[in-house]
Design an enzyme around this catalytic site. Structure first.
Site, PDB file in Angstrom:
ATOM      1  N   GLN A  43       0.828  -1.207   0.000  1.00  0.00           N
ATOM      2  CA  GLN A  43       0.000   0.000   0.000  1.00  0.00           C
ATOM      3  C   GLN A  43       0.867   1.265   0.000  1.00  0.00           C
ATOM      4  O   GLN A  43       0.565   2.254   0.670  1.00  0.00           O
ATOM      5  CB  GLN A  43      -0.948  -0.016   1.198  1.00  0.00           C
ATOM      6  CG  GLN A  43      -2.112  -0.982   1.052  1.00  0.00           C
ATOM      7  CD  GLN A  43      -3.054  -0.592  -0.076  1.00  0.00           C
ATOM      8  OE1 GLN A  43      -3.236   0.581  -0.379  1.00  0.00           O
ATOM      9  NE2 GLN A  43      -3.659  -1.587  -0.717  1.00  0.00           N
ATOM     10  N   SER A  44       1.917   1.248  -0.790  1.00  0.00           N
ATOM     11  CA  SER A  44       2.868   2.356  -0.827  1.00  0.00           C
ATOM     12  C   SER A  44       2.241   3.636  -1.366  1.00  0.00           C
ATOM     13  O   SER A  44       1.731   3.677  -2.492  1.00  0.00           O
ATOM     14  CB  SER A  44       4.064   1.971  -1.702  1.00  0.00           C
ATOM     15  OG  SER A  44       4.858   3.100  -2.003  1.00  0.00           O
ATOM     16  N   ASN A  45       2.331   4.712  -0.577  1.00  0.00           N
ATOM     17  CA  ASN A  45       1.909   6.032  -1.045  1.00  0.00           C
ATOM     18  C   ASN A  45       2.849   6.545  -2.127  1.00  0.00           C
ATOM     19  O   ASN A  45       2.416   7.162  -3.096  1.00  0.00           O
ATOM     20  CB  ASN A  45       1.882   7.018   0.124  1.00  0.00           C
ATOM     21  CG  ASN A  45       0.856   6.662   1.171  1.00  0.00           C
ATOM     22  OD1 ASN A  45      -0.332   6.591   0.882  1.00  0.00           O
ATOM     23  ND2 ASN A  45       1.307   6.430   2.385  1.00  0.00           N
TER      24      ASN A  45
END
Length: 332
Positions: free
Chosen positions: A72-74
């Site tokens: 879930q990398s921004n």
């Protein structure tokens, strides 16, 4: 300090500086620097880094961007958005396994897919950054062999080029504080890969060097570490900040004593939930309608609130928390 550097226009700047309720009656005045409102692809601090990273990529005639991050990398989500804005193909190296179908995508992965990114799942654990970086390097070599001229960005965009974005942000913040009538006692933020931290230190040193800030009254730069590496001193934040200053053509160096990382708020590991972060997320939502996530900004705020409760600052102080974004992960 920045006009000689290639830069893509990606972020909506300046971001607002908002007053918050005092979290404790005897505690400092608290301000929120809204870098969750940088505009690009849902907002967040990575937009500032990507302006310089993508500016460099365009200047070098890259045809694609490659980067890496947790499931879930921004940073990955915002790199995907930057690629769609600039017409560059984007490849994302992600931890974890591929979902069974595209309609199972949630949060940042769903948004990255909407922006047109190609996602490559490694099966690696979120905290195994070395394994993810090896996969990034391998894919970069593969794309280069295909003539795609990839610009390859390490985790978090935390290179000298990326860190320039937060040298700019520090100058912007101090100018906003001056307009509001105060000099902050501290600037607090979340740190994992170190680029935001190095950029803020470089910006502070540059403003001291040119006389716009007094050394004795300049704010403390306080990182709340949310990854094991940064908590153990990796990367070398002072060295990275010195390299940023060199690129800025500023004659200054970072004192190692100025590098502060509070490692107490990580929990079991990167991405692991903590009760303190959950409480901080609830406080932010109910105090100002601010959305923070449990992996990153929520842990950073928990560290600030914890230091307030310990009495680090008094009622006459002003403390700024840089809200680095991350809200799309709430929908995962």
């Amino acid at each position: 300090m920045f006009d000689h550097l290639p830069r893509a226009s990606l972020a909506t700047l300046p971001t607002p500086l908002e007053a918050a309720d005092r979290p404790h009656n005897a505690g400092p005045a608290l301000w929120i620097k809204r870098d969750d409102l940088t505009g690009l692809g849902g907002g967040g601090n990575k937009a500032r880094k990507l302006e310089f990273l993508c500016g460099e990529a365009v200047a070098e005639d890259a045809k694609s961007l490659v980067t890496v991050g947790a499931a879930q990398s921004n940073h990955c989500r915002m790199t995907a958005a930057a690629g769609s804005r600039l017409g560059l193909e984007v490849h994302l190296i992600l931890s974890g396994d591929a979902p069974v179908a595209d309609d199972a995508l949630t949060g940042n992965q769903l948004l990255s897919k909407m922006f047109g990114a190609q996602m490559h799942y490694t099966g690696a654990a979120e905290s195994h950054w070395g394994e993810l970086e090896i996969a990034r390097e391998a894919l970069t070599d593969e794309l280069a062999a295909q003539g795609m001229r990839p610009s390859s960005i390490p985790i978090g965009g935390s290179t000298v080029t990326g860190a320039l974005g937060y040298a700019v942000a520090f100058v912007e913040l101090i100018e906003q504080c001056a307009t509001a009538g105060f000099v902050p006692r501290a600037v607090v933020f979340t740190s994992s890969s170190g680029g935001t931290h190095a950029g803020l230190l470089a910006g502070r040193a540059a403003m001291i060097a040119d006389g716009r800030l007094d050394r004795d009254s300049a704010p403390d730069i306080v990182a709340i570490g949310v990854a094991k590496g940064v908590n153990l001193g990796y990367p070398d934040i002072a060295g990275l900040a010195d390299s940023v200053l060199e690129v800025m053509q500023v004659d200054a160096v970072i004192d190692g004593d100025d590098v502060e990382v509070d490692a107490r708020w990580l929990g079991e590991d990167y991405g692991a939930r903590t009760d303190a972060a959950t409480a901080a997320i609830d406080w932010a939502a109910r105090s100002g309608g601010w959305l923070m996530d449990p992996t990153y900004s929520g842990k950073g705020l928990s560290g600030l609130l914890g230091q307030v409760a310990e009495g680090r600052w008094n009622r006459d102080d002003h403390v700024v928390f840089i809200h680095t974004g991350g809200w799309p992960a709430l929908f995962a």
